[in-house]
Write a protein that holds these residues in place. Structure first.
Motif, PDB file in Angstrom:
ATOM      1  N   TRP A  62       0.309 -67.122  12.757  1.00  0.00           N
ATOM      2  CA  TRP A  62       1.655 -67.236  13.519  1.00  0.00           C
ATOM      3  C   TRP A  62       2.555 -66.832  12.436  1.00  0.00           C
ATOM      4  N   TYR A  63       3.586 -66.372  12.648  1.00  0.00           N
ATOM      5  CA  TYR A  63       4.504 -65.802  11.655  1.00  0.00           C
ATOM      6  C   TYR A  63       6.147 -65.988  12.299  1.00  0.00           C
ATOM      7  N   HIS A  64       6.982 -66.787  11.394  1.00  0.00           N
ATOM      8  CA  HIS A  64       8.525 -66.809  11.898  1.00  0.00           C
ATOM      9  C   HIS A  64       9.164 -66.266  10.875  1.00  0.00           C
ATOM     10  N   SER A  65      10.166 -65.479  11.337  1.00  0.00           N
ATOM     11  CA  SER A  65      11.417 -65.053  10.219  1.00  0.00           C
ATOM     12  C   SER A  65      12.590 -65.053  11.193  1.00  0.00           C
ATOM     13  N   ASP A  66      13.771 -65.742  10.563  1.00  0.00           N
ATOM     14  CA  ASP A  66      14.942 -65.308  11.078  1.00  0.00           C
ATOM     15  C   ASP A  66      15.600 -64.057  10.670  1.00  0.00           C
TER      16      ASP A  66
END
Length: 210
Positions: free
Chosen positions: A109-113
């Motif tokens: 899973w990867y998050h980036s704003d």
């Protein structure tokens, strides 16, 4: 909670890299060192990668179905560094970390704003299974090109939509995201962060739309 069950999906970790480098080196100092290709920034990268690989061993010792990585790479309109620099300096780091997780049979899973459109193909290539990004900052027609190649975990616009529009408009926004980003092949995960400035009726509308 870890373990395998039909009743829940067990996801662990919140592993950052770029943000750790900022905390250790300072944000402005880091960007300058990257642009000047200072030797110490490469040493910091390599040492931090060794640390994170050992940290991953601890997470992988438990029975999770996926592990979560995060780094905020975008401003409101661009990447924080040139995409070629991201690919040469950071992409190999993510490749090592993600491969370790994928080789154990877990999802990444990867998050980036921020605006990260230019590196989404790279994240897909690296094996990211679920991407949580600020879709509202990017062209939905461009994001649509990745539907079916990756599962999107939705981010419901917290700047212009959730706090300010009507409940019906919240639902329209959610339906538009699902229509453009969700496919049986890629999947979509309904998620929206809320804060104290979001009216209760808009929170209810978001969940009803989900």
């Amino acid at each position: 909670m870890a373990g395998r069950s039909d009743d829940y999906y067990a996801r662990g970790a919140w592993i950052v890299f770029f943000e750790q480098m900022q905390q250790l080196f300072g944000f402005e100092n880091l960007l300058v060192a990257l642009s000047l290709e200072k030797p110490e920034i490469y040493q910091l990268r390599d040492d931090l990668l060794k640390f994170n690989m050992a940290w991953l061993d601890i997470w992988l010792a438990s029975d999770y179905e996926g592990l979560h990585f995060a780094d905020d790479w975008g401003s409101q309109s661009n990447l924080l560094i040139p995409p070629d620099l991201w690919r040469s300096f950071f992409k190999p780091v993510y490749r090592e970390m993600f491969s370790k997780v994928k080789n154990k049979g877990l999802h990444v899973w990867y998050h980036s704003d921020g605006y990260i459109l230019e590196i989404i193909p790279d994240l897909i290539e690296l094996g990211v299974d679920v991407l949580n990004c600020q879709a509202s900052l990017m062209d939905i027609n461009e994001l649509n090109k990745f539907a079916g190649k990756i599962a999107f975990r939705t981010d419901i616009d917290r700047q212009k939509v959730l706090p300010f529009v009507s409940p019906d408009e919240v639902k329209e926004y959610v339906f538009k995201l699902f229509h453009n980003l969700g496919t049986p092949d890629g999947g979509i995960i309904a998620c929206g962060e809320i804060s104290e400035d979001v009216p209760l009726e808009n929170i209810r509308a978001m969940y009803e739309a989900f």
